[in-house]
Design an enzyme around this catalytic site. Structure first.
Site, PDB file in Angstrom:
ATOM      1  N   ARG A 193      41.361  33.335  31.560  1.00 15.75           N
ATOM      2  CA  ARG A 193      40.363  34.032  32.367  1.00 15.75           C
ATOM      3  C   ARG A 193      39.537  35.016  31.519  1.00 15.75           C
ATOM      4  NH1 ARG A 193      39.505  38.194  36.163  1.00 15.75           N
ATOM      5  NH2 ARG A 193      38.425  37.290  37.935  1.00 15.75           N
ATOM      6  N   CYS A 249      41.804  45.940  38.855  1.00 14.62           N
ATOM      7  CA  CYS A 249      41.027  45.696  37.642  1.00 14.62           C
ATOM      8  C   CYS A 249      40.853  46.957  36.799  1.00 14.62           C
ATOM      9  CB  CYS A 249      39.663  45.178  38.077  1.00 14.62           C
ATOM     10  SG  CYS A 249      38.565  44.912  36.720  1.00 14.62           S
TER      11      CYS A 249
HETATM   12  P1  IMP Z   1      40.306  42.888  45.099  1.00 16.86           P
HETATM   13  O1  IMP Z   1      39.953  42.087  46.325  1.00 16.86           O
HETATM   14  O2  IMP Z   1      39.571  44.188  45.029  1.00 16.86           O
HETATM   15  O3  IMP Z   1      41.774  43.062  44.933  1.00 16.86           O
HETATM   16  O4  IMP Z   1      39.761  42.059  43.844  1.00 16.86           O
HETATM   17  C1  IMP Z   1      40.140  40.726  43.595  1.00 16.86           C
HETATM   18  C2  IMP Z   1      39.325  40.213  42.434  1.00 16.86           C
HETATM   19  O5  IMP Z   1      39.625  40.937  41.235  1.00 16.86           O
HETATM   20  C3  IMP Z   1      39.623  38.769  42.056  1.00 16.86           C
HETATM   21  O6  IMP Z   1      39.003  37.827  42.870  1.00 16.86           O
HETATM   22  C4  IMP Z   1      39.127  38.719  40.621  1.00 16.86           C
HETATM   23  O7  IMP Z   1      37.738  38.503  40.531  1.00 16.86           O
HETATM   24  C5  IMP Z   1      39.411  40.101  40.103  1.00 16.86           C
HETATM   25  N1  IMP Z   1      40.633  40.162  39.278  1.00 16.86           N
HETATM   26  C6  IMP Z   1      41.808  39.526  39.452  1.00 16.86           C
HETATM   27  N2  IMP Z   1      42.712  39.888  38.519  1.00 16.86           N
HETATM   28  C7  IMP Z   1      42.090  40.773  37.735  1.00 16.86           C
HETATM   29  C8  IMP Z   1      42.502  41.527  36.587  1.00 16.86           C
HETATM   30  O8  IMP Z   1      43.643  41.495  36.143  1.00 16.86           O
HETATM   31  N3  IMP Z   1      41.540  42.307  36.024  1.00 16.86           N
HETATM   32  C9  IMP Z   1      40.272  42.388  36.502  1.00 16.86           C
HETATM   33  N4  IMP Z   1      39.862  41.750  37.605  1.00 16.86           N
HETATM   34  C10 IMP Z   1      40.757  40.944  38.206  1.00 16.86           C
END
Ligand code: IMP
Length: 499
Positions: A418, A319
Site C-alpha cells: 500500500r 493514519c
Molecule cells: P477512517 O474511516 O477514518 O478510519 O479511515 C479509513 C481509511 O484510512 C482507509 O480507507 C484508508 O484509506 C486509510 N488507511 C488505512 N490504513 C491506514 C494506515 O495505516 N495509514 C494511513 N491511512 C490508512
C-alpha cells in the site's frame, strides 16, 4: 519556485450546511440514496449502482466476507482487504458470492473436548450463543452436537466441565440436508420450535446454520444489493505489484468490482495496473483507483481509465502519514477540489466518474457533508470496525467493550504494498497505528440510524436524491468559536450521548 495553494485546506468539521426550502413532500421516507459506483456516459445508466452511499475500507480490521454480506444486505459494498494471500482473499470473495441469504457459515465452533470456559470465552468474542460442536472444531467438521445457552448454567457448573457432558448430542438435533431451501428450512424451524437448524452434507459434515432470527431479518432488507444472479455484490482491494495473478483469481471467485488500494494514487504504478486490466479484460472488469487529493491527481487517474476515484491522504482515524511524511490535504478541501475536476471532466467528455471520499468520517453528518461537497459515496474504516460484523476481536477494557482497529500501514498489518514506491518489499516505517474503538453493536442498527440522519438533513436542504443535494447544498465555513457552540455546551451532561 514551489507552488502555494491560495487557501488553507479544511476538514469536514469546519463546515456546516445551511438549510434550503423544503416542500411538503420533502420527507425522509421519500429520499433515495441510490448512487453510481462506476463511471458511465451521459444519458446511460452505470453498470453498477449502490442503494446507499457507503463502502467499507480495504482493511484487515474492517472488510472480510462477513462484513461484505452484512453491508450488501443494507445496500452498500465492502472491499475485501488485499493484504492477505491471493487464495485467502479469493476464498472470501467466493464465500460472499456463495452466501445464500439466511444460510450462514457457523462462526462459533469447538470440539467435545473443550470446556465450559472455552464456550464462555467464544461467546464473549463473537457475541453469539449457539456453538457448533464438530469433530475438528471447524465450521465444516462432522457435527457431533450443539451448545446453546439453555444447555448450561454458569452458576451451577464448573468452568472446566467438558463440552461433551452438557452439549445437546447429534442424536437429539433436528438437521436438514444441504439442498434444503430457505423456505423449507424455515418450516422445519417453526414446526420444531427451534432457534437454529444445522444443514449437513451426506457425511454429516456441517455446511451451514440457519437461524430463526436471520430469516426474520432477511425480510427487513429492502435495499439489499444483488448481482444479476441474485448474489450479494462484493468488491476487493488489489495492489500494483501482484495484480497479474491476483485479479484473475478474484474474477474467478466472482468479484464485482476492484479497487487499487494505495496511500497515494497519483503514480505511474496505478496507470500501469489499469492499463493491464483494460488490455486483458476491456471494460468488463471494473476498477477504482486512488487516493488523490487534487484536480491533477483526479485527471491523471481519469485519463488512465479508472472506473471510480478515491480521495484522501492523511485524514484516516488510524493514519499518521501527515505526521510521518508531511504529505496530505484537509479532506473537505480535497473533496471539493476533486468534485470540481470530476464535473469539468464530465462537461468535456460526457463521462461521469464517481468519486469517493475515503477516511476521516468522525460524525454521521460528515457523510452528508461529503455527499453535498460532491462525493458520490464515502469509504469508512473506523465506523465499520466498531460493529459485530468486523473481523476483529471484541475485548473488555476497564469494563467497556471495545473492538480492535489497526491501520494497513501499521506494523501489525504489514501491508507494504500500500505504501510501495517501487522500492524494497518491506514497510520501512509505520504510517498507521494499532488501536481500540468503542464497540457499537450491529451494522444494521448503526447504518439505519446514520442514514436516518443523512436523509433528514437532505430534506432540510430540500433534496430527495444525492445529485439534488449536490446541486442545492449551501455550505459555510464555521469559525473556531462556533465549532464549540456546535456540541452541547454550558450544561452538565447527565450521561454520555451516543453520537
Ligand atoms: P477512517 O474511516 O477514518 O478510519 O479511515 C479509513 C481509511 O484510512 C482507509 O480507507 C484508508 O484509506 C486509510 N488507511 C488505512 N490504513 C491506514 C494506515 O495505516 N495509514 C494511513 N491511512 C490508512
Amino acid at each position: 519556485m514551489a507552488y502555494y495553494f491560495d487557501t488553507p485546506s479544511r476538514t469536514f468539521s469546519e463546515y456546516l450546511l445551511v438549510p434550503g426550502y423544503s416542500s411538503a413532500d420533502c420527507i425522509p421516507a421519500n429520499v433515495s440514496l441510490e448512487t453510481p459506483l462506476v463511471k458511465f456516459k451521459k444519458g446511460e445508466e452505470p453498470e453498477l449502482k449502490m442503494n446507499i452511499p457507503l463502502v467499507s475500507a480495504v482493511m484487515q480490521a474492517v472488510s472480510d466476507d462477513k462484513m461484505a454480506v452484512a453491508l450488501s444486505k443494507e445496500g452498500g459494498v465492502s472491499f475485501i482487504f488485499g493484504s492477505q494471500t491471493i487464495e485467502n482473499q479469493a476464498a472470501m470473495v467466493a464465500r460472499v458470492k456463495a452466501h445464500k441469504a439466511g444460510f450462514v457459515v457457523s462462526d462459533s465452533n469447538l470440539t467435545p473436548e473443550h470446556t465450559l470456559n472455552d464456550i464462555l470465552d467464544l461467546k464473549e468474542k463473537t457475541g453469539h450463543s449457539t456453538v457448533a460442536i464438530t469433530d475438528n472444531g471447524t465450521a465444516t467438521g462432522k457435527l457431533l452436537g450443539i451448545v446453546a445457552s439453555r444447555d448450561y448454567r454458569v452458576s451451577r457448573m464448573d468452568g472446566s466441565e467438558k463440552v461433551k457432558t452438557f452439549m445437546t448430542p447429534i442424536e437429539k438435533i433436528v438437521s436438514a440436508p444441504k439442498d434444503v431451501t430457505l423456505k423449507e428450512a424455515n418450516n422445519i424451524i417453526w414446526d420444531n420450535k427451534l432457534n437454529s437448524l444445522p444443514v449437513l452434507d451426506e457425511k454429516g459434515n456441517l455446511v451451514h446454520m440457519v437461524f430463526r432470527k436471520d430469516y426474520d431479518s432477511h425480510k427487513q432488507n429492502p435495499l439489499e444489493l444483488h448481482d444479476k444472479l441474485k448474489r450479494y455484490v462484493v468488491g476487493a482491494g488489489i495492489n500494483t505489484r501482484d495484480y497479474e495473478e491476483r485479479i484473475p483469481a478474484l474474477i474467478e471467485a466472482g468479484v464485482d468490482v476492484l479497487c487499487i488500494d494505495s496511500s497515494e494514487g497519483y503514480s505511474e504504478w496505478q496507470a500501469k495496473t489499469i492499463k493491464w486490466v483494460r488490455d486483458t479484460y476491456g471494460e468488463t472488469v471494473k476498477i477504482g483507483a486512488g487516493n488523490v487529493v487534487d484536480r491533477e491527481g483526479f485527471r491523471f487517474l481519469a485519463q488512465a481509465g479508472a472506473d471510480f476515484i478515491k480521495i484522501g491522504i492523511g485524514g484516516g482515524s488510524i493514519c499518521i502519514t501527515r505526521e510521518q511524511k508531511g504529505i496530505g490535504r484537509g479532506q473537505a478541501t480535497s473533496v471539493i477540489d476533486v468534485a470540481k475536476a470530476r464535473d469539468e471532466y464530465f462537461e468535456e467528455t460526457g463521462v461521469y466518474i464517481p468519486i469517493c471520499s475515503d477516511g476521516g468520517i468522525v460524525y454521521d453528518h460528515h457523510i452528508t457533508l461529503a455527499l453535498a461537497m460532491g462525493s458520490d459515496f464515502v469509504m469508512l474504516g473506523r465506523y465499520f470496525s466498531r460493529f459485530d460484523e468486523s473481523p476483529t476481536n471484541k475485548v473488555n477494557i476497564n469494563g467497556s467493550y471495545m473492538k480492535e482497529y489497526w491501520g494497513e500501514g501499521s506494523a501489525r498489518a504489514r501491508n507494504w504494498q500500500r505504501y510501495d514506491l517501487g522500492g524494497d518489499k518491506k514497510l520501512s516505517f509505520e504510517e498507521g497505528v494499532d488501536s481500540y474503538v468503542p464497540y457499537a453493536g450491529s451494522l444494521k442498527d448503526n447504518v439505519n440510524m446514520t442514514l436516518a440522519k443523512v436523509r433528514s438533513t437532505m430534506c432540510n436542504c430540500g433534496a430527495l436524491t444525492i445529485p439534488e443535494l449536490q446541486e442545492k447544498a449551501k455550505l459555510t465555513v464555521v469559525s473556531s468559536t462556533s465549532i464549540v457552540e456546535g456540541g452541547a455546551h454550558d450544561v452538565l451532561l447527565k450521561d454520555n450521548r451516543n453520537l
